[in-house]
Structure formats: C-alpha cells, structure tokens
Design a protein around this motif. Structure first.
Motif, short mmCIF file in Angstrom:
data_model
loop_
_atom_site.label_atom_id
_atom_site.label_comp_id
_atom_site.label_asym_id
_atom_site.label_seq_id
_atom_site.Cartn_x
_atom_site.Cartn_y
_atom_site.Cartn_z
N THR A 85 25.95 -8.55 106.47
CA THR A 85 26.32 -9.77 106.64
C THR A 85 24.96 -10.29 107.48
O THR A 85 24.14 -9.59 107.86
CB THR A 85 27.52 -10.23 108.12
OG1 THR A 85 27.06 -9.14 109.33
CG2 THR A 85 28.56 -9.25 107.48
N ALA A 86 24.75 -11.64 107.19
CA ALA A 86 23.50 -12.27 107.81
C ALA A 86 24.18 -13.97 107.58
O ALA A 86 24.86 -14.36 106.94
CB ALA A 86 22.44 -12.25 106.75
N THR A 87 23.64 -14.78 108.59
CA THR A 87 23.66 -16.22 108.96
C THR A 87 22.39 -16.87 107.90
O THR A 87 21.52 -17.04 108.72
CB THR A 87 24.01 -16.75 110.24
OG1 THR A 87 25.02 -15.83 110.70
CG2 THR A 87 23.98 -17.98 110.33
N TYR A 88 22.81 -17.40 107.14
CA TYR A 88 21.81 -18.23 106.25
C TYR A 88 21.52 -19.46 107.09
O TYR A 88 22.42 -20.13 107.22
CB TYR A 88 22.24 -18.51 104.88
CG TYR A 88 22.63 -17.42 104.01
CD1 TYR A 88 21.25 -16.93 103.20
CD2 TYR A 88 23.87 -16.88 103.76
CE1 TYR A 88 21.57 -15.72 102.25
CE2 TYR A 88 24.13 -15.75 103.00
CZ TYR A 88 22.88 -15.08 102.38
OH TYR A 88 23.18 -14.07 101.50
N VAL A 124 24.93 -14.77 98.31
CA VAL A 124 26.22 -14.48 98.50
C VAL A 124 26.97 -13.62 97.63
O VAL A 124 27.66 -12.62 97.89
CB VAL A 124 26.80 -15.74 98.89
CG1 VAL A 124 28.49 -15.42 99.25
CG2 VAL A 124 26.15 -16.55 100.29
N ALA A 125 26.77 -13.88 96.27
CA ALA A 125 27.42 -13.30 95.25
C ALA A 125 27.02 -11.98 95.15
O ALA A 125 27.75 -10.95 94.84
CB ALA A 125 27.25 -14.29 93.78
N GLU A 126 25.63 -11.63 95.10
CA GLU A 126 24.75 -10.65 94.72
C GLU A 126 25.18 -9.54 96.19
O GLU A 126 25.11 -8.42 95.66
CB GLU A 126 23.35 -10.64 94.60
CG GLU A 126 23.09 -11.34 93.29
CD GLU A 126 21.75 -11.60 92.88
OE1 GLU A 126 20.87 -10.78 93.52
OE2 GLU A 126 21.45 -12.53 92.20
N LEU A 127 25.43 -10.04 97.06
CA LEU A 127 25.93 -9.00 98.49
C LEU A 127 27.25 -8.88 98.54
O LEU A 127 27.62 -8.23 99.35
CB LEU A 127 25.24 -9.83 99.70
CG LEU A 127 23.86 -9.66 99.98
CD1 LEU A 127 23.35 -10.58 101.07
CD2 LEU A 127 23.21 -8.25 100.00
N GLU A 128 28.10 -9.56 97.57
CA GLU A 128 29.40 -9.46 97.56
C GLU A 128 30.17 -9.95 98.97
O GLU A 128 30.98 -9.01 99.35
CB GLU A 128 30.03 -8.15 97.16
CG GLU A 128 29.35 -7.75 95.61
CD GLU A 128 29.76 -6.54 95.11
OE1 GLU A 128 30.24 -5.64 96.01
OE2 GLU A 128 29.82 -6.27 93.85
N LEU A 129 29.49 -10.98 99.50
CA LEU A 129 30.22 -11.12 100.88
C LEU A 129 31.75 -11.64 100.83
O LEU A 129 31.95 -12.51 99.89
CB LEU A 129 29.16 -12.23 101.43
CG LEU A 129 27.92 -11.72 101.77
CD1 LEU A 129 26.95 -12.94 102.36
CD2 LEU A 129 27.54 -10.51 102.27
N TYR A 160 30.11 -19.58 92.52
CA TYR A 160 29.50 -18.10 92.42
C TYR A 160 30.40 -16.81 93.18
O TYR A 160 30.41 -15.82 92.78
CB TYR A 160 27.84 -18.07 92.76
CG TYR A 160 27.20 -18.69 91.80
CD1 TYR A 160 26.91 -18.18 90.70
CD2 TYR A 160 26.40 -19.91 92.48
CE1 TYR A 160 25.80 -18.57 89.97
CE2 TYR A 160 25.52 -20.43 91.50
CZ TYR A 160 25.04 -19.81 90.15
OH TYR A 160 24.40 -20.60 89.64
N ARG A 161 30.91 -17.37 94.25
CA ARG A 161 31.93 -16.72 95.03
C ARG A 161 32.99 -17.03 95.65
O ARG A 161 33.20 -17.23 96.82
CB ARG A 161 30.91 -15.88 96.11
CG ARG A 161 31.61 -14.65 96.83
CD ARG A 161 31.67 -13.50 96.17
NE ARG A 161 31.92 -12.47 96.93
CZ ARG A 161 32.40 -11.17 96.81
NH1 ARG A 161 32.79 -10.63 95.34
NH2 ARG A 161 33.01 -10.44 97.59
N PRO A 162 33.90 -17.48 94.69
CA PRO A 162 35.06 -18.23 95.05
C PRO A 162 36.00 -17.54 96.20
O PRO A 162 36.79 -18.13 96.73
CB PRO A 162 35.80 -18.62 93.72
CG PRO A 162 35.46 -17.39 92.74
CD PRO A 162 33.89 -17.11 93.16
N THR A 163 35.80 -16.07 96.27
CA THR A 163 36.81 -15.50 97.18
C THR A 163 36.06 -15.47 98.43
O THR A 163 36.80 -15.03 99.42
CB THR A 163 37.00 -14.12 96.64
OG1 THR A 163 35.69 -13.49 96.65
CG2 THR A 163 37.76 -14.15 95.35
N CYS A 164 34.84 -15.97 98.69
CA CYS A 164 34.38 -15.87 99.89
C CYS A 164 34.78 -16.97 100.97
O CYS A 164 34.76 -18.32 100.68
CB CYS A 164 32.82 -15.92 99.62
SG CYS A 164 31.70 -15.52 101.34
#
Length: 318
Positions: A85-88, A124-129, A160-164
């Motif tokens: 986890t990280a805060t962009y 976010v998508a590549e890290l599967e956050l 790119y990451r609709p479940t996030c």
C-alpha cells in the motif's frame, strides 16, 4: 533492526534523490531534533529483491510518481509498503503553503503533469490494490486548487481498477464550492481533510490555513453524503481542553472517521516537538472520540492519515 524514523534507509529516492526544495528552512529558529522515547522506535527490515516493499518502490519510480510516504517522511513507510500500500501524492511534490510541521517541499510548483492520472491508475492496477489513498500538495496557483486533477485520477482508476475503493485526502481548496463539486462528481468512497491541529495553534503551526474554513469544508463534504474523515496530530503544545473542543467540533461538522497521531519534527527548522504523548493518552483520546460518537478511530503514536486505511474503510462500510 530498529531505526530512528529519519534515518531509515528507504526514504531517499534511489534515482532522483530528495527534492532540493525540502532543504529550504521553515523558520529562522534552529531546534535540533530530540531523541525519541522507546514507544516511538519501530522495527524495520531491509528490502530484498522481489519483496513487496521493493515492488512498490519499483512501481512508483518507474512511473515517476510521488508518494506522501516519501515526500512527508512518514514513519510507516516500511510497514505500509510491505503491505503493498502507498499514498499517491498528486500535482507534483512542491506545495504552495509552508506549514511549520510538514516536510513536503514548498515553493513555486511546476505545471501539472497531465499524464500523471493515467500513470497513477495504471500503477494501482498493476499493484492490484483493493483500496487506494490519493492526496496532493496545495495548489493555490490553480483556479480549482487541483480538484480537476483529483477528479481525472479517480476517473482513470475506476477505468483500470473498478473494484478498488478510493479515498482522497484533500487540501481545503479555499472552500470553493466549484472545486468541491468537481470532486464530488467522481464519487470517491471516502473524503478526508485533515484538521491537523487545534484552533489555538493554527496561526503558528499552519498560518496559511484557517480552522473554521477547514470545518466548513468538512461539513460541506458530510452534507453531500460522503464518508467524512479527518486527522489530528498531537505533541504541538495543545492542551486537553483544546483537544476535546477540536474533537467535538469535528463531530459536529459531520466527521465520522478519525485518526490521531504523534507529531515528529522533520528537520531542525521545523516546529519543535513540545511533548511526546504516551500510548495510554492515545487510548484515552480514542475512548473519548468513540464516546463522542465517531464510528472509526485510529489513535496511537505512529498513526497517520492513511494508517490501515483499507481496514478502517471496510469496518465503516460494513
């Protein structure tokens, strides 16, 4: 291995190095940092090839992204990055405001990087956050304060990451209605605006902000139906009655998610720590906040705004 948080080997970016503006003094006063009490020491591990911490660092650096974890010298970097986890931090790494407690560089910002929202979303998508926190420097040089850049990033992440789930930690945008509405239109799951300190200390600690304006922004967020969050840092010289009043003000203005942590002086020209608050005092404030009516409270010496953000969102959502 135990480190003083300012000496951790993971803070300095390995390729670009520290923003030179971070070296600009916050004040003319020199206050050397004091030794940390035992409860402020943390155990960290060195990164190894292929571990989660290295993966996050590689992802952030390869896409030329900023994180508040590094820019603000967060003591939880090792812990959070190992949890993937990280805060962009959006809109660059130069803030237009010079708060006495903050380690983010201040000065004249660069133009907005219009490709940044796309890069953040892909990261976010590549890290599967499953949960992402977005924050930004203050951009008082922009008409909308950077709200449009937040909105574009949120929209891209949802593509790119609709479940996030998405949490935003926003500046006050000078309480501009149009800026807040730009943000609302993208429907983030949580909107956080940190009060940071008690009303009595605002003129000294954060002179370019306004206590009542921050409360106004929080009330506006809550009125529009969003999960509303805020954070308070202790050890700046606040009194017990100051803290009680601040927590009551936050609750009365619609805040239901709360973080309380210890101030740590980033450098010798930043505001000096006035007191290291003991763990039992943080427990007292946690209990006080729950009695006041807050739904989720994270309170402890090393707690920061994004501390275990995913778990607290899950608790609140359920």
């Amino acid at each position: 291995m135990i480190f003083h948080f300012t000496k951790w080997p993971h803070f300095k970016k390995s390729k670009e190095g520290m923003n030179p503006l971070k070296k600009k003094p916050r004040s003319k006063n020199i206050s050397p940092r004091v030794d940390l009490p035992s409860w402020m020491k943390v155990r960290v591990s060195f990164p190894t090839e292929g571990d989660a911490l290295s993966k996050v660092r590689e992802e952030v650096e390869s896409k030329k992204l900023h994180t508040v974890c590094e820019s603000a010298s967060c003591p939880n970097l090792n812990h959070c990055w190992n949890r993937r986890t990280a805060t962009y931090m959006l809109s660059g790494d130069i803030c237009t405001r010079r708060c006495q407690y903050c380690d983010v560089a201040f000065g004249k910002p660069n133009p907005l990087d219009l490709e940044e929202p796309e890069r953040v979303a892909r990261s976010v998508a590549e890290l599967e956050l499953r949960h992402v926190v977005l924050t930004a420097v203050n951009r008082d040089d922009l008409k909308d304060g950077g709200a449009g850049h937040f909105a574009e990033t949120i929209t891209k992440i949802k593509t790119y990451r609709p479940t996030c789930s998405i949490e935003v930690l926003i500046p006050d945008f000078k309480a501009k209605e149009e800026s807040l509405q730009i943000l609302y239109a993208t429907k983030p799951n949580i909107i956080n605006h940190n009060i940071e300190t008690v009303e009595r200390l605002f003129p000294t600690i954060t002179p370019q902000k306004n206590y009542k304006r921050s409360l106004e922004v929080l009330a506006h967020i809550a009125k529009h139906g969003f999960l509303t969050k805020s954070g308070l840092i202790l050890g700046l010289g606040e009194r017990e009655e100051d803290v009680k009043q601040c927590l009551e003000d936050l609750f009365q203005h619609g805040v239901r998610m709360l973080t309380i942590g210890q101030y740590l002086q980033p450098g010798p020209t930043h505001y000096p720590v006035q007191e290291f608050i003991k763990p039992e005092a943080f427990e007292f404030w946690k209990e006080f906040a729950y009695r006041t009516g807050f739904k989720t409270v994270a309170s402890g010496p090393l707690v920061r705004s994004s501390y275990h953000a995913e778990e607290y969102f899950s608790d609140e959502a359920n």
